[in-house]
Design an enzyme around this catalytic site. Structure first.
Site, PDB file in Angstrom:
ATOM      1  N   ASP A 144     -42.150  59.209  50.494  1.00  0.00           N
ATOM      2  CA  ASP A 144     -43.072  58.855  49.405  1.00  0.00           C
ATOM      3  C   ASP A 144     -43.152  57.545  49.420  1.00  0.00           C
ATOM      4  O   ASP A 144     -44.379  56.832  48.871  1.00  0.00           O
ATOM      5  CB  ASP A 144     -43.044  59.362  47.988  1.00  0.00           C
ATOM      6  CG  ASP A 144     -43.199  61.033  47.991  1.00  0.00           C
ATOM      7  OD1 ASP A 144     -43.933  61.384  48.334  1.00  0.00           O
ATOM      8  OD2 ASP A 144     -41.912  61.627  47.500  1.00  0.00           O
ATOM      9  N   ASP A 153     -51.369  67.695  47.946  1.00  0.00           N
ATOM     10  CA  ASP A 153     -51.729  66.513  48.842  1.00  0.00           C
ATOM     11  C   ASP A 153     -51.685  67.439  50.481  1.00  0.00           C
ATOM     12  O   ASP A 153     -50.848  68.214  50.713  1.00  0.00           O
ATOM     13  CB  ASP A 153     -50.595  65.430  48.964  1.00  0.00           C
ATOM     14  CG  ASP A 153     -50.846  64.761  47.702  1.00  0.00           C
ATOM     15  OD1 ASP A 153     -52.019  64.462  47.084  1.00  0.00           O
ATOM     16  OD2 ASP A 153     -49.938  63.765  47.277  1.00  0.00           O
ATOM     17  N   LYS A 202     -41.950  62.656  37.681  1.00  0.00           N
ATOM     18  CA  LYS A 202     -42.968  63.770  38.064  1.00  0.00           C
ATOM     19  C   LYS A 202     -42.282  64.803  38.699  1.00  0.00           C
ATOM     20  O   LYS A 202     -42.471  66.110  38.384  1.00  0.00           O
ATOM     21  CB  LYS A 202     -44.200  63.170  38.861  1.00  0.00           C
ATOM     22  CG  LYS A 202     -45.095  64.343  39.384  1.00  0.00           C
ATOM     23  CD  LYS A 202     -46.138  63.691  40.337  1.00  0.00           C
ATOM     24  CE  LYS A 202     -46.021  63.514  41.797  1.00  0.00           C
ATOM     25  NZ  LYS A 202     -46.138  64.785  42.632  1.00  0.00           N
ATOM     26  N   ASN A 203     -41.570  64.606  39.841  1.00  0.00           N
ATOM     27  CA  ASN A 203     -41.311  65.557  40.862  1.00  0.00           C
ATOM     28  C   ASN A 203     -40.027  66.616  40.094  1.00  0.00           C
ATOM     29  O   ASN A 203     -39.473  67.460  40.684  1.00  0.00           O
ATOM     30  CB  ASN A 203     -41.012  65.204  42.287  1.00  0.00           C
ATOM     31  CG  ASN A 203     -42.453  65.081  42.837  1.00  0.00           C
ATOM     32  OD1 ASN A 203     -43.257  65.528  42.423  1.00  0.00           O
ATOM     33  ND2 ASN A 203     -42.407  64.471  43.878  1.00  0.00           N
ATOM     34  N   ARG A 210     -49.368  71.343  44.439  1.00  0.00           N
ATOM     35  CA  ARG A 210     -48.145  71.836  45.235  1.00  0.00           C
ATOM     36  C   ARG A 210     -47.192  72.485  44.329  1.00  0.00           C
ATOM     37  O   ARG A 210     -46.320  73.121  44.625  1.00  0.00           O
ATOM     38  CB  ARG A 210     -47.621  70.763  46.152  1.00  0.00           C
ATOM     39  CG  ARG A 210     -46.617  71.088  46.991  1.00  0.00           C
ATOM     40  CD  ARG A 210     -46.970  72.046  48.152  1.00  0.00           C
ATOM     41  NE  ARG A 210     -45.484  72.327  48.829  1.00  0.00           N
ATOM     42  CZ  ARG A 210     -45.757  73.212  49.729  1.00  0.00           C
ATOM     43  NH1 ARG A 210     -46.896  73.701  50.133  1.00  0.00           N
ATOM     44  NH2 ARG A 210     -44.688  73.538  50.420  1.00  0.00           N
TER      45      ARG A 210
HETATM   46  N1  EPU Z   1     -41.182  72.893  54.972  1.00  0.00           N
HETATM   47  C1  EPU Z   1     -41.279  74.166  55.824  1.00  0.00           C
HETATM   48  N2  EPU Z   1     -41.294  75.356  55.250  1.00  0.00           N
HETATM   49  C2  EPU Z   1     -41.206  75.739  53.852  1.00  0.00           C
HETATM   50  C3  EPU Z   1     -41.166  74.064  53.022  1.00  0.00           C
HETATM   51  C4  EPU Z   1     -41.182  73.269  53.435  1.00  0.00           C
HETATM   52  O1  EPU Z   1     -41.304  73.976  57.063  1.00  0.00           O
HETATM   53  O2  EPU Z   1     -41.380  76.735  53.441  1.00  0.00           O
HETATM   54  C5  EPU Z   1     -41.420  71.537  55.498  1.00  0.00           C
HETATM   55  C6  EPU Z   1     -42.478  70.774  55.115  1.00  0.00           C
HETATM   56  O3  EPU Z   1     -43.681  71.298  55.887  1.00  0.00           O
HETATM   57  C7  EPU Z   1     -41.872  69.320  55.274  1.00  0.00           C
HETATM   58  C8  EPU Z   1     -40.586  69.396  55.165  1.00  0.00           C
HETATM   59  O4  EPU Z   1     -40.172  70.880  55.126  1.00  0.00           O
HETATM   60  O5  EPU Z   1     -42.368  68.946  56.780  1.00  0.00           O
HETATM   61  C9  EPU Z   1     -39.961  68.923  53.935  1.00  0.00           C
HETATM   62  O6  EPU Z   1     -40.873  69.315  52.681  1.00  0.00           O
HETATM   63  P1  EPU Z   1     -40.254  69.770  51.294  1.00  0.00           P
HETATM   64  O7  EPU Z   1     -40.272  71.229  51.046  1.00  0.00           O
HETATM   65  O8  EPU Z   1     -39.124  68.975  51.077  1.00  0.00           O
HETATM   66  O9  EPU Z   1     -41.635  68.899  50.373  1.00  0.00           O
HETATM   67  P2  EPU Z   1     -42.285  69.764  49.135  1.00  0.00           P
HETATM   68  O10 EPU Z   1     -41.168  70.236  48.118  1.00  0.00           O
HETATM   69  O11 EPU Z   1     -43.382  70.252  49.593  1.00  0.00           O
HETATM   70  C10 EPU Z   1     -41.710  67.602  47.574  1.00  0.00           C
HETATM   71  C11 EPU Z   1     -42.309  66.562  46.578  1.00  0.00           C
HETATM   72  C12 EPU Z   1     -43.197  65.548  47.564  1.00  0.00           C
HETATM   73  C13 EPU Z   1     -42.022  64.713  48.329  1.00  0.00           C
HETATM   74  C14 EPU Z   1     -41.170  65.906  49.320  1.00  0.00           C
HETATM   75  C15 EPU Z   1     -40.299  65.285  50.073  1.00  0.00           C
HETATM   76  C16 EPU Z   1     -42.912  67.857  44.818  1.00  0.00           C
HETATM   77  C17 EPU Z   1     -44.029  68.590  43.966  1.00  0.00           C
HETATM   78  N3  EPU Z   1     -43.399  67.195  45.799  1.00  0.00           N
HETATM   79  O12 EPU Z   1     -42.809  68.353  48.377  1.00  0.00           O
HETATM   80  O13 EPU Z   1     -43.826  64.731  46.630  1.00  0.00           O
HETATM   81  O14 EPU Z   1     -42.779  63.915  49.440  1.00  0.00           O
HETATM   82  O15 EPU Z   1     -40.763  66.769  48.226  1.00  0.00           O
HETATM   83  O16 EPU Z   1     -39.428  64.580  49.386  1.00  0.00           O
HETATM   84  O17 EPU Z   1     -41.977  67.818  44.368  1.00  0.00           O
HETATM   85  C18 EPU Z   1     -45.635  63.216  45.737  1.00  0.00           C
HETATM   86  O18 EPU Z   1     -44.860  63.237  44.666  1.00  0.00           O
HETATM   87  O19 EPU Z   1     -46.779  62.670  46.150  1.00  0.00           O
HETATM   88  C19 EPU Z   1     -45.299  63.967  46.876  1.00  0.00           C
HETATM   89  C20 EPU Z   1     -45.873  64.364  47.870  1.00  0.00           C
END
Ligand code: EPU
Length: 417
Positions: free
Chosen positions: A305, A112, A17-18, A88
């Site tokens: 996850d 989420d 998915k991601n 997201r």
């Molecule tokens: N963060 C910041 N500033 C930003 C961006 C992120 O402080 O500008 C922080 C977040 O708050 C968090 C940390 O950095 O504490 C890591 O977040 P990240 O950006 O890595 O997560 P994401 O890109 O929002 C993706 C996946 C998530 C998965 C996370 C970690 C997608 C669509 N989502 O989220 O997947 O848990 O990486 O691996 O790719 C899921 O599939 O159910 C899911 C939540």
């Protein structure tokens, strides 16, 4: 669902998915016809398809799991709130739109509720690459840059989304961009391979240091066909389901090298994971041993996850452990739901202590997000009586049909329409 017997059978894991969601966004970087295979039929893919259509693309299913995307020469630059608010991954269109058009207006993303999910690291990276960012409209981020220029970007910590934003802008930024403290999840490696197939020059793929060299603009990029990596979180979910219900299941289309940490944890608990010619066989035929303490962290650490799914496994087995959540601040929202089923859980800041408990008891619970929703479904396999999981639409965002797949493995699960 009702307490089930042992699981058995064979299932095929879909594309990640991601990864798929970001590949779909990356198609905006160059006009032409793309085919992405092994795409899961999940709600988030439908939402991204709808978003791409709003931006001017044609998106159709070519075969049951092959998505054909046709990107026109001219694309629209506004990703509207009505669609983006839902998920997201929508922020992933910001860089491709900016790179192709010189401007982009993208509604602030939903998804989420795992705690504060800011986008400052995304926008800071774009500013370094020469973009101007406006956030005067509280619902939208607006970016503009007649052209992008290479920069040395150094993130304070690993962010999957911000790394992807920086990457997709850097392929259009003239010169050589470096990204330090890049996240190196397998889905980012997959995006790098996709961009490379399109014509981008990227080195350091799969590491925390990426280097991207670009002639500037997007004319050097072109449409491709691509098969994404298997979904390691989906695979892990079914591995943990076997741990909860016992039995033996073969998973086709898996990459154990993307699940090293999880595999080590499950085998240390007494499960067996054996390679087969085209997948893995996962079995549990004896009571599980405790795991002790463990923590989530960016790849190659244990994925956040998996956290609620592993808690479901430990609580179902009545085993003690302490879990430290290092990625998302609010990833314990499902705890009250598990407590309703009799789990002995205690949250203190980013730590969850799982105490010994008797067999969990089925009741009505509510899914707060994709992975916690899946975890509640899995707990229902071992809890006595009937477990009803409300708000199952969260689960459908990330799993093609979790209940039908579990039912195909002999689990006593069904979903109401
Ligand atoms: N963060 C910041 N500033 C930003 C961006 C992120 O402080 O500008 C922080 C977040 O708050 C968090 C940390 O950095 O504490 C890591 O977040 P990240 O950006 O890595 O997560 P994401 O890109 O929002 C993706 C996946 C998530 C998965 C996370 C970690 C997608 C669509 N989502 O989220 O997947 O848990 O990486 O691996 O790719 C899921 O599939 O159910 C899911 C939540």
């Amino acid at each position: 669902m009702q307490s089930s017997g042992e699981l058995s059978g064979v299932i095929t894991i879909g594309g990640a998915k991601n990864s798929v969601l970001k590949l779909m966004a990356a198609t905006l970087l160059a006009p032409g016809r793309y085919r992405i295979s092994r795409v899961p039929r999940i709600a988030d893919v439908d939402l991204m398809s709808e978003l791409l259509r709003t931006l001017g693309c044609q998106v159709t299913w070519d075969a049951p799991s092959t998505l054909r995307i046709t990107v026109p020469d001219e694309i629209n630059g506004v990703a509207p709130h009505e669609i983006v608010n839902e998920f997201r991954a929508s922020i992933a269109v910001l860089s491709p739109l900016l790179a192709r058009r010189g401007d982009a207006k993208v509604a602030l993303p939903g998804g989420d509720k795992l705690g504060d999910r800011p986008i400052g690291m995304h926008t800071d990276a774009l500013i370094q690459l020469g973009a101007t960012i406006a956030t005067d409209d509280p619902n939208y981020v607006t970016a503009s840059a007649p052209s992008l220029t290479a920069a040395d970007i150094s993130f304070s910590h690993c962010s999957v989304g911000a790394t992807e934003t920086a990457l997709m802008a850097a392929v259009a930024a003239k010169g050589t961009t470096t990204i330090k403290t890049a996240a190196c999840e397998p889905e980012i490696e997959d995006l790098c391979l996709f961009l490379t197939a399109m014509g981008a020059e990227i080195t350091g793929i799969g590491t925390h240091n990426l280097t991207i060299t670009s002639p500037g603009g997007t004319a050097h990029l072109s449409a491709v066909d691509f098969e994404p990596i298997p979904d390691r979180i989906e695979a892990g979910t079914y591995m943990i389901a076997v741990g909860i219900a016992a039995g033996s299941v073969t998973l086709l289309n898996t990459r154990m090298d993307h699940m090293t940490e999880l595999g080590n944890l499950l085998t240390s608990m007494g499960m067996s994971i054996a390679p087969t010619p085209d997948g893995i066989q996962v079995s549990r035929d004896a009571p599980l041993r405790s795991l002790g303490d463990y923590e989530t962290s960016p790849y190659p650490g244990l994925a956040t996850d998996y956290q609620p799914l592993l808690v479901a496994l430990l609580a179902s087995a009545g085993l003690q452990a302490t879990v430290t959540e290092n990625v998302f601040a609010s990833r314990f929202q499902y705890v009250p739901e598990l407590q309703k089923m009799g789990a002995n859980l205690d949250v203190n800041d980013n730590q969850l202590r799982i105490g010994e408990c008797a067999q969990l008891v089925g009741t009505t619970v509510t899914a707060p997000d994709i992975r916690a929703g899946a975890a509640l479904v899995l707990v229902g396999l071992a809890a006595s009586g009937t477990t009803i999981v409300n708000n199952a639409h969260h689960v459908a965002r990330g799993y093609e049909d979790l209940s039908a797949t579990l039912a195909s493995l002999n689990a006593n699960v069904k979903s109401d329409p």
